[in-house]
Design an enzyme around this catalytic site. Structure first.
Site, mmCIF file in Angstrom:
data_model
loop_
_atom_site.group_PDB
_atom_site.id
_atom_site.type_symbol
_atom_site.label_atom_id
_atom_site.label_comp_id
_atom_site.label_asym_id
_atom_site.label_seq_id
_atom_site.Cartn_x
_atom_site.Cartn_y
_atom_site.Cartn_z
ATOM 1 N N LYS A 1 -27.386 -12.486 -10.177
ATOM 2 C CA LYS A 1 -28.177 -11.216 -9.856
ATOM 3 C C LYS A 1 -27.936 -10.430 -8.433
ATOM 4 O O LYS A 1 -28.434 -10.671 -7.656
ATOM 5 C CB LYS A 1 -29.671 -11.515 -10.086
ATOM 6 C CG LYS A 1 -30.483 -10.375 -10.000
ATOM 7 C CD LYS A 1 -32.111 -10.686 -10.333
ATOM 8 C CE LYS A 1 -32.865 -9.294 -10.650
ATOM 9 N NZ LYS A 1 -32.871 -8.308 -9.492
ATOM 10 N N CYS B 1 -38.149 -16.596 36.839
ATOM 11 C CA CYS B 1 -37.914 -16.984 38.160
ATOM 12 C C CYS B 1 -38.561 -15.785 39.140
ATOM 13 O O CYS B 1 -38.470 -15.758 40.384
ATOM 14 C CB CYS B 1 -36.610 -17.241 38.500
ATOM 15 S SG CYS B 1 -35.374 -15.735 38.390
ATOM 16 N N CYS C 1 -31.407 -11.072 34.258
ATOM 17 C CA CYS C 1 -32.058 -11.700 35.347
ATOM 18 C C CYS C 1 -31.094 -11.507 36.346
ATOM 19 O O CYS C 1 -30.140 -12.159 36.301
ATOM 20 C CB CYS C 1 -32.679 -13.099 35.037
ATOM 21 S SG CYS C 1 -33.092 -13.902 36.311
ATOM 22 N N GLU D 1 3.536 2.030 -1.454
ATOM 23 C CA GLU D 1 4.365 2.049 -2.526
ATOM 24 C C GLU D 1 3.227 2.600 -3.562
ATOM 25 O O GLU D 1 3.478 3.809 -4.154
ATOM 26 C CB GLU D 1 4.744 0.940 -3.336
ATOM 27 C CG GLU D 1 5.841 1.331 -4.225
ATOM 28 C CD GLU D 1 6.542 -0.121 -4.560
ATOM 29 O OE1 GLU D 1 7.059 -0.277 -5.673
ATOM 30 O OE2 GLU D 1 6.945 -0.462 -3.606
ATOM 31 N N TYR D 2 1.956 2.345 -3.399
ATOM 32 C CA TYR D 2 0.951 3.058 -4.131
ATOM 33 C C TYR D 2 0.713 4.515 -3.662
ATOM 34 O O TYR D 2 0.566 5.127 -4.459
ATOM 35 C CB TYR D 2 -0.442 2.097 -3.860
ATOM 36 C CG TYR D 2 -1.775 2.631 -4.570
ATOM 37 C CD1 TYR D 2 -1.804 2.378 -6.074
ATOM 38 C CD2 TYR D 2 -2.392 3.213 -3.978
ATOM 39 C CE1 TYR D 2 -3.069 2.762 -6.504
ATOM 40 C CE2 TYR D 2 -3.619 3.879 -4.307
ATOM 41 C CZ TYR D 2 -3.953 3.585 -5.779
ATOM 42 O OH TYR D 2 -4.878 4.001 -6.401
ATOM 43 N N LYS E 1 -29.546 -15.558 -19.697
ATOM 44 C CA LYS E 1 -29.501 -14.738 -20.984
ATOM 45 C C LYS E 1 -29.207 -15.940 -22.079
ATOM 46 O O LYS E 1 -28.173 -16.428 -22.102
ATOM 47 C CB LYS E 1 -28.590 -13.685 -21.013
ATOM 48 C CG LYS E 1 -28.815 -12.816 -19.683
ATOM 49 C CD LYS E 1 -27.530 -11.716 -19.573
ATOM 50 C CE LYS E 1 -27.795 -10.961 -18.380
ATOM 51 N NZ LYS E 1 -27.006 -10.051 -18.185
ATOM 52 N N ASP F 1 0.863 -1.163 -0.043
ATOM 53 C CA ASP F 1 -0.069 0.076 0.085
ATOM 54 C C ASP F 1 0.860 1.247 0.062
ATOM 55 O O ASP F 1 0.698 2.201 -0.632
ATOM 56 C CB ASP F 1 -0.848 -0.155 1.093
ATOM 57 C CG ASP F 1 -2.032 -1.029 1.191
ATOM 58 O OD1 ASP F 1 -2.109 -1.591 -0.104
ATOM 59 O OD2 ASP F 1 -2.560 -1.169 2.198
ATOM 60 N N SER G 1 -36.011 -3.557 -18.307
ATOM 61 C CA SER G 1 -36.234 -4.249 -16.914
ATOM 62 C C SER G 1 -36.017 -5.809 -17.352
ATOM 63 O O SER G 1 -35.898 -6.070 -18.443
ATOM 64 C CB SER G 1 -37.570 -3.867 -16.406
ATOM 65 O OG SER G 1 -38.535 -4.108 -17.244
HETATM 66 O O1 D41 Z 1 -27.356 -8.383 -11.383
HETATM 67 C C1 D41 Z 1 -28.054 -7.519 -11.988
HETATM 68 N N1 D41 Z 1 -29.082 -7.171 -11.269
HETATM 69 C C2 D41 Z 1 -28.530 -7.720 -13.513
HETATM 70 C C3 D41 Z 1 -29.378 -7.107 -14.036
HETATM 71 C C4 D41 Z 1 -27.888 -8.845 -14.353
HETATM 72 N N2 D41 Z 1 -27.009 -9.600 -13.949
HETATM 73 N N3 D41 Z 1 -28.100 -8.881 -15.782
HETATM 74 C C5 D41 Z 1 -28.881 -8.073 -16.128
HETATM 75 N N4 D41 Z 1 -29.220 -8.201 -17.621
HETATM 76 C C6 D41 Z 1 -30.095 -7.461 -18.138
HETATM 77 C C7 D41 Z 1 -30.228 -7.334 -19.588
HETATM 78 C C8 D41 Z 1 -30.743 -8.727 -20.006
HETATM 79 C C9 D41 Z 1 -31.165 -6.643 -20.273
HETATM 80 C C10 D41 Z 1 -29.046 -7.273 -20.241
HETATM 81 C C11 D41 Z 1 -29.495 -6.992 -15.520
HETATM 82 C C12 D41 Z 1 -30.815 -6.153 -15.927
HETATM 83 N N5 D41 Z 1 -30.539 -6.424 -17.507
HETATM 84 C C13 D41 Z 1 -31.626 -5.063 -15.500
HETATM 85 N N6 D41 Z 1 -31.182 -4.767 -14.256
HETATM 86 C C14 D41 Z 1 -32.226 -3.672 -14.032
HETATM 87 C C15 D41 Z 1 -32.814 -3.548 -15.001
HETATM 88 C C16 D41 Z 1 -32.406 -4.624 -16.036
#
Ligand code: D41
Length: 689
Positions: free
Chosen positions: A130, A426, A441, A49-50, A305, A47, A96
């Protein structure tokens, strides 16, 4: 050398160290180290050095303000506060995600995708975690971080550029010779669990409001108009998507995209996969669910996906969500329910814990009917009343807790909880010491059945005397029928008495007697731990066992002697002194030994096999051959203990190159300092008798 930067260079090779070139060089170095530290989690340099590089750049920029660039790392620390956030229109809307909650939802998603693509075989999916954070768009223009915006309603978000700039893991310049003219990176800003805990600790000490969870803490930190505040909150970022792109290179799949991001220095989570078919999606889900609590950050599910972008395009969108992706959520960890009543529980040390009795609610995969409220102050702070609607959280295997109360749903007849003045078990007075949050207690274990049961249960538990078959139910009955009072009474039990218990057959009675018998052969550390002395946990008990010749030496030790033990501070010492000052406790110890409880007499006074027994060592600096882990393992194998900081209890400091303040402290306290080879010699030696 440094002066060169400030004098006009003449020759060609001197031109290399103009202030401008040195600044550029420093920026590159600092960015490289920051990436190694924050993204790869593998620092390249100490650290200090940084810090030195950083200071040099800061000094240079102070002398030459014209050299300050948009992407310089010194500008991360936060600037002037904004009057408000301005609005940003997203070039490509931030969509979304649809949610799935069970196997059927995921199978249906897979089938729709297959039908939509007219696919005969299983589809290829990319899986991301997610993250439970906030979706953000990062804009890079010609490879330089230019703007960051929140998702907002998906079309328009808020400009949080200055706040995002403070996140050390986000590159201010992409790591490439040929940056895209325009790149919108999408991902999640989040706070790691450990950073959340320390933030809340700081909030608490400063008398500020604590955050309910890492997500709220991340949101609160990002919503600061003063980026100086954001810079003090450890935020992180993981990329998972893309918006607008003008570039020569076009990724063809989600996997390509993440690989490309990684090469550009953009943080991407390592927990991901590319798989084929719905079954593989579900098995990843189960695997991650098991790993969930051990992750450094909170997630609320996984995202599937379709991997190929061409297939993604073909599937398109329904309203505002893609058909090519779905979030597979974990069962909720938080749910709303009502508080039916608040009661108190009495623990083994007499601690009184208020517990909320709840209308049954399904959360995190189980039905919850009780949740801890910790203590009276916590109830007041969260303003939880009987009749309130509250959110309840269950994380991992921990006891469910009430997170917050929804004040606007409070019924008119909601009742404030009043701490009882007498123990519900008690009838003794409940007392609260001034320096403690916990009420207790005052009856003690002899008078209070709850404490008696708690103490006995602890005594028999696995990490203590490990008496198989002597669990909560048996102890409950034995105490209620007044067949036992102390731990010593356990060893007086006979088959006739045991057979009077509910659901007790000859065989189980015999098993319990056998378990009692075999528990008599134990270790001093377990025995000390089993006594249930306040503040004496497993580790402290082990240290005490190493430091004292036998239980008699411990029972008669004075404060000064106790404070000589590594894990023992004034609070623990006081607790030990109080415990053994009570003749009843001393009698129980004697009775236990008289009934045959024993342990091998191994410790520093008569064991010749472990040269570092009872010794505490501190490692500092880098050793020539041994890594920190190996050195620690060597010390522990030889009976020693490794501590993080030097105190007068330290036996030796093992110092390598570039040892710093710990070495100075050791010299100050006259603690012997060893080199690596001296440590190895010591470990090979047999200590004198
Ligand atoms: O980790 C997440 N919250 C997350 C959100 C994720 N790992 N992948 C995501 N991929 C998408 C798309 C498929 C549309 C590229 C997302 C979201 N969308 C997303 N988060 C909030 C709105 C959409």
């Amino acid at each position: 050398m440094q002066d060169d930067f400030f004098t006009a260079p003449e020759s060609a090779d001197r031109l290399l160290s103009t202030p401008a070139s040195r600044a550029a060089q420093l920026r590159q170095e600092i960015n490289r180290h920051a990436h190694a530290y924050y993204v790869a989690d593998a620092p390249l340099v100490p650290d200090a050095e940084y810090d030195a590089l950083f200071l040099e750049l800061q000094t240079l920029e102070l002398a030459h303000p014209e050299l300050i660039t948009k992407d310089t790392p010194t500008q991360r620390v936060g600037g002037v506060a904004l009057p408000e956030f301005s609005q940003v229109q997203h070039a490509v809307p931030m969509l979304s995600l649809n949610n799935g909650f069970d196997v059927a939802d995921i199978m249906a998603f897979d089938k729709r995708a297959k039908d939509g693509l007219g696919a005969q075989e299983e589809l290829e999916y990319a899986i991301d975690l997610k993250f439970d954070g906030l979706a953000i768009n990062l804009r890079y223009i010609d490879g330089v971080f230019a703007q960051a915006a929140t998702r907002g309603d998906g079309y328009t978000g808020e400009d949080v550029t200055e706040n995002i700039r403070t996140i050390r893991s986000i590159p201010l310049r992409l790591n490439t010779e040929h940056p895209p003219a325009l790149l919108d990176v999408r991902g999640e800003v989040l706070m790691f669990k450990a950073d959340f805990d320390s933030l809340n600790q700081r909030q608490r000490s400063a008398g500020n409001k604590e955050f309910a969870n890492p997500r709220n803490a991340a949101a609160g930190s990002l919503r600061q108009l003063d980026s100086k505040i954001t810079s003090q909150r450890s935020l992180r970022f993981f990329a998972y998507g893309i918006g607008a792109l003008e570039a020569d290179y076009l990724p063809l799949s989600h996997r390509d995209l993440l690989d490309w991001y990684r090469s550009l220095g953009i943080p991407v989570c390592e927990e991901n996969a590319v798989v084929r078919g719905a079954d593989a999606l579900l098995s990843f889900y189960t695997q991650i669910q098991q790993k969930r609590t051990s992750l450094a950050y909170e997630i609320d599910g996984v995202v599937y996906k379709i991997n190929a972008f061409s297939a993604q395009e073909k599937l398109g969108f329904v309203s505002r969500a893609p058909r090519f992706a779905i979030a597979h959520k974990f069962p909720a960890q938080e749910a709303l329910t009502t508080v039916l009543d608040i009661e108190v529980q009495v623990g083994r040390t007499g601690a009184i814990t208020p517990v909320a009795r709840l209308a049954p609610v399904f959360v995190g995969g189980v039905t919850v009917t009780n949740a801890t409220l910790h203590n009276e102050e916590e109830i007041q702070r969260k303003d939880i009343r009987i009749g309130d609607t509250v959110s309840v959280r269950r994380a991992g295997d921990v006891i469910p807790e009430v997170v917050a109360s929804l004040i606007d749903r409070r019924p008119a007849n909601a009742a404030v909880f009043v701490m009882p003045s007498l123990c519900p078990i008690c009838g003794s007075l409940i007392v609260k010491l001034e320096d403690e949050a916990i009420a207790r207690c005052s009856g003690g274990w002899l008078k209070c059945a709850a404490q008696k049961k708690g103490a006995l249960f602890h005594f028999a538990s696995r990490k203590a005397m490990n008496i198989d078959g002597v669990g909560e139910q048996l102890i409950e009955q034995l105490v209620d029928k007044q067949l036992i009072t102390t731990a010593a009474d356990l060893y007086q039990l006979d088959a006739v008495t045991l057979l009077t218990m509910d659901r007790m057959a000859e065989k189980s009675a015999a098993n319990i007697l056998a378990a009692l018998e075999s528990s008599k052969s134990t270790s001093l550390a377990r025995f000390i731990y089993a006594l249930g002395i306040r503040h004496v946990g497993e580790t402290t008990a082990k240290d005490l066992a190493l430091s004292f010749a036998d239980i008699d030496a411990l029972m008669t030790a004075n404060e000064e002697r106790l404070l000589n033990v590594t894990e023992v501070g004034p609070v623990v010492a006081k607790s030990l002194l109080q415990f053994f000052a009570d003749q009843q406790n001393v009698d129980i110890v004697r009775q236990l030994i008289a009934s045959g409880v024993h342990w091998p007499k191994v410790n520093q006074f008569n064991d010749t096999s472990l040269p570092l027994l009872g010794k505490t060592l501190v490692l500092t600096g880098s050793l020539p051959n041994l890594s920190r882990e190996l050195a620690s393992a060597l010390i522990e194998k030889n009976g020693g203990k490794v501590a993080g900081s030097v105190s007068k209890k330290t036996s030796y400091v093992v110092a390598g190159d570039d040892a710093g303040s710990k070495l100075l402290k050791a010299r100050e306290l006259n603690i012997p300092v060893l080199t690596e080879s001296e440590l190895q010699q010591l470990c090979n030696s047999i200590p004198e008798q």
